[in-house]
Design a protein around this motif. Structure first.
Motif, PDB file in Angstrom:
ATOM      1  N   VAL A 179       0.840  -1.199   0.000  1.00 47.81           N
ATOM      2  CA  VAL A 179       0.000   0.000   0.000  1.00 47.81           C
ATOM      3  C   VAL A 179       0.877   1.252   0.000  1.00 47.81           C
ATOM      4  O   VAL A 179       0.618   2.226  -0.715  1.00 47.81           O
ATOM      5  CB  VAL A 179      -0.947   0.003   1.222  1.00 47.81           C
ATOM      6  N   ALA A 180       1.960   1.192   0.788  1.00 49.96           N
ATOM      7  CA  ALA A 180       2.855   2.352   0.866  1.00 49.96           C
ATOM      8  C   ALA A 180       3.752   2.439  -0.362  1.00 49.96           C
ATOM      9  O   ALA A 180       4.117   3.531  -0.788  1.00 49.96           O
ATOM     10  CB  ALA A 180       3.705   2.255   2.131  1.00 49.96           C
ATOM     11  N   ALA A 181       4.098   1.277  -0.952  1.00 48.52           N
ATOM     12  CA  ALA A 181       5.110   1.291  -2.013  1.00 48.52           C
ATOM     13  C   ALA A 181       4.543   1.586  -3.391  1.00 48.52           C
ATOM     14  O   ALA A 181       5.263   2.076  -4.253  1.00 48.52           O
ATOM     15  CB  ALA A 181       5.844  -0.043  -2.047  1.00 48.52           C
ATOM     16  N   CYS A 182       3.254   1.287  -3.641  1.00 51.43           N
ATOM     17  CA  CYS A 182       2.725   1.468  -5.002  1.00 51.43           C
ATOM     18  C   CYS A 182       2.774   2.943  -5.388  1.00 51.43           C
ATOM     19  O   CYS A 182       2.171   3.789  -4.732  1.00 51.43           O
ATOM     20  CB  CYS A 182       1.295   0.966  -5.098  1.00 51.43           C
ATOM     21  N   GLY A 205      -0.721   4.294  -6.053  1.00 49.75           N
ATOM     22  CA  GLY A 205      -1.732   4.198  -4.997  1.00 49.75           C
ATOM     23  C   GLY A 205      -2.855   3.234  -5.314  1.00 49.75           C
ATOM     24  O   GLY A 205      -3.991   3.450  -4.914  1.00 49.75           O
ATOM     25  N   CYS A 206      -2.535   2.164  -6.035  1.00 53.82           N
ATOM     26  CA  CYS A 206      -3.601   1.247  -6.454  1.00 53.82           C
ATOM     27  C   CYS A 206      -3.613  -0.054  -5.673  1.00 53.82           C
ATOM     28  O   CYS A 206      -4.327  -0.978  -6.006  1.00 53.82           O
ATOM     29  CB  CYS A 206      -3.507   0.982  -7.946  1.00 53.82           C
ATOM     30  N   ARG A 239       4.617  10.167   7.283  1.00 51.96           N
ATOM     31  CA  ARG A 239       3.363  10.861   7.022  1.00 51.96           C
ATOM     32  C   ARG A 239       3.356  11.366   5.580  1.00 51.96           C
ATOM     33  O   ARG A 239       4.385  11.774   5.054  1.00 51.96           O
ATOM     34  CB  ARG A 239       3.192  12.026   7.983  1.00 51.96           C
ATOM     35  N   CYS A 240       2.168  11.326   4.992  1.00 57.48           N
ATOM     36  CA  CYS A 240       2.017  11.819   3.631  1.00 57.48           C
ATOM     37  C   CYS A 240       2.282  13.315   3.611  1.00 57.48           C
ATOM     38  O   CYS A 240       1.767  14.051   4.451  1.00 57.48           O
ATOM     39  CB  CYS A 240       0.614  11.516   3.141  1.00 57.48           C
ATOM     40  N   GLU A 241       3.108  13.775   2.678  1.00 59.38           N
ATOM     41  CA  GLU A 241       3.469  15.197   2.623  1.00 59.38           C
ATOM     42  C   GLU A 241       2.267  16.074   2.280  1.00 59.38           C
ATOM     43  O   GLU A 241       2.247  17.263   2.585  1.00 59.38           O
ATOM     44  CB  GLU A 241       4.576  15.399   1.583  1.00 59.38           C
ATOM     45  N   LYS A 242       1.259  15.486   1.622  1.00 56.98           N
ATOM     46  CA  LYS A 242       0.118  16.290   1.186  1.00 56.98           C
ATOM     47  C   LYS A 242      -1.050  16.230   2.152  1.00 56.98           C
ATOM     48  O   LYS A 242      -1.624  17.239   2.522  1.00 56.98           O
ATOM     49  CB  LYS A 242      -0.319  15.853  -0.205  1.00 56.98           C
ATOM     50  N   SER A 260      -2.914  10.236  -2.194  1.00 61.51           N
ATOM     51  CA  SER A 260      -2.215  11.298  -2.925  1.00 61.51           C
ATOM     52  C   SER A 260      -1.590  10.772  -4.203  1.00 61.51           C
ATOM     53  O   SER A 260      -1.538  11.477  -5.211  1.00 61.51           O
ATOM     54  CB  SER A 260      -1.140  11.923  -2.049  1.00 61.51           C
ATOM     55  N   HIS A 261      -1.095   9.510  -4.153  1.00 58.44           N
ATOM     56  CA  HIS A 261      -0.536   8.887  -5.358  1.00 58.44           C
ATOM     57  C   HIS A 261      -1.596   8.810  -6.449  1.00 58.44           C
ATOM     58  O   HIS A 261      -1.327   9.108  -7.613  1.00 58.44           O
ATOM     59  CB  HIS A 261      -0.051   7.469  -5.039  1.00 58.44           C
TER      60      HIS A 261
END
Lengths: 145, 256
Positions: A93-96, A99-100, B203-206, B237-238
């Motif tokens: 989840v963190a690496a994609c 974000g899929c 933490r997500c930067e956004k 965010s991605h």
């Protein structure tokens, strides 16, 4: 891998039918929030982009999975997550980078698009054919990888 | 393919797989606490015990843990004979003596009709049944931060020297996999604590939402060759970024 799920944002109207189709196919009750495809704002007027797993050639999800729960289905070419093997470490989840790889908090599951075993419901229900699942000719596959 | 008989039904099993996999595929419910698909079978809990026999064995029978017994041609398996149920009851009775407060054990024992242990309850009992799933998954993932220490009554799962483990990255896989939910952790969205070690969450930067621990991301960057940038923002965010990029490309096409 002979067929691909082709996304054409030009034709997308943002109707979110794909989201509903996905939720009803994979989740009990069909909650749109639990879909694996997200039509998101493309940043311009009347422009929506259905964001869905791209089934990468060199997938970060499979590389980051330390228990090898994500493998490619040789028939459909989709990266499929084995729920029985997954230990919810959230690495994929963190690496994609797109974000899929998604985490479903309600059912405590990591989910991702598996192309519905070669018959994607989202492409079936897309009214404008912005999503299409169609075979690709050999020479195009070779040139694009 | 190998032909075996499970509870009177002729089924086909894959060569080299264990009996438990074939039994589960037939939707037959037999308990197994120490089993997980991600790790090798171990045979610690003994609950998946089944009765096996063969036609040529002249009525001789054996009781084996199905998670560790490979399928064989002509094997006749029975999962719920009175002897097997009696064996499982004894094992659950013993589990109930060593972990009398575990809800998982209590529920499983109640399914087999045991509500109170017939043995003496262990005075300083824990919910840990020493199945080794946590240490096995930690080894499999390549951290080996925890292990079984001590022997006999004093055996327990702990980090080296019972200090905060240096190799732990705080992925919480051990806590997830623990069949009796004994492994405790805290996570307040900023900090995570497990095995006495504190972790800071990325933490997500956004959006500012937490993702994985800094140590886990560093491990993935170093050993799995995931680019560092991937961990700067979270999945939401991605997705937004991908939509904007694809939107920009589509817009160029429209303008052209």
């Amino acid at each position: 891998m002979k067929a691909r799920l082709i996304v054409n944002p030009n034709l997308c109207t943002g109707c979110r039918t794909c989201e509903l189709a996905c939720s009803f196919t994979h989740m009990v009750g069909g909650k749109p929030g639990l879909s694996r495809i997200y039509p998101l704002d493309g940043g311009f007027k009347d422009l929506y982009v259905p964001v869905v797993c791209l089934q990468c050639e060199d997938p970060a999800c499979a590389k980051s999975c330390l228990v090898d729960a994500i493998t490619r289905n040789p028939e459909t070419g989709a990266m499929v997550l084995d729920e029985q093997k997954c230990v919810r470490c959230m690495a994929c989840v963190a690496a994609c980078p797109f974000g899929c790889s998604l985490f479903d908090r309600i059912n405590n599951l990591v989910v991702k698009c598996d192309l519905c075993d070669g018959d994607p419901a989202c492409a079936h229900f897309c009214p404008t054919k912005a999503l299409e699942y169609k075979p690709i000719e050999e020479h195009i596959l070779k040139s694009t990888g | 393919m190998v032909n075996i008989t499970i509870n009177g039904k002729l089924v086909q099993a894959y060569e080299g797989e264990m009996l438990l996999a074939a039994i589960r595929r037939e939707n037959i419910d037999i308990p197994a606490l120490c089993h997980h698909e991600a790790v090798e079978p171990y045979g610690a809990c003994r609950l998946c015990m089944v009765e096996i026999t063969k036609n040529e064995w002249d009525g001789w029978k054996n009781h084996v843990t199905s998670c560790l017994y490979p399928v064989e041609e002509g094997l006749i398996v029975n999962t719920h004979t009175p002897t097997v149920i009696e064996l499982r009851k004894t094992i659950l009775d013993l589990f109930l003596a060593s972990s009398p407060h575990s809800t998982v054990i209590k529920k499983l024992a109640a399914e087999y009709g045991i509500t109170r242990t017939s043995y003496e309850e262990v005075p300083d009992s824990t919910d840990c049944i020493l199945c080794g799933l946590c240490t096995r998954i930690c080894d499999k993932m390549g951290f080996s931060a925890i292990s079984a220490v001590g022997r006999g009554h004093g055996k327990e799962i702990a980090p080296p020297l019972k200090e905060p483990p240096p190799d732990c990255v705080g992925c919480l896989s051990c806590a997830y996999i623990c069949p009796t939910h004994y492994i405790q952790f805290t996570d307040n969205g900023k900090e995570r604590t497990i095995w006495g070690k504190k972790f800071k969450l990325l933490r997500c930067e956004k959006t500012g939402l937490p993702t994985i621990t800094e140590e886990f991301a560093a491990y993935l960057i170093k050993h799995r060759e995931i680019p560092e940038d991937y961990f700067k923002i979270n999945d939401l965010s991605h997705r937004r970024e991908l939509a904007l990029k694809m939107g920009q490309i589509t817009q160029w096409g429209r303008e052209a």
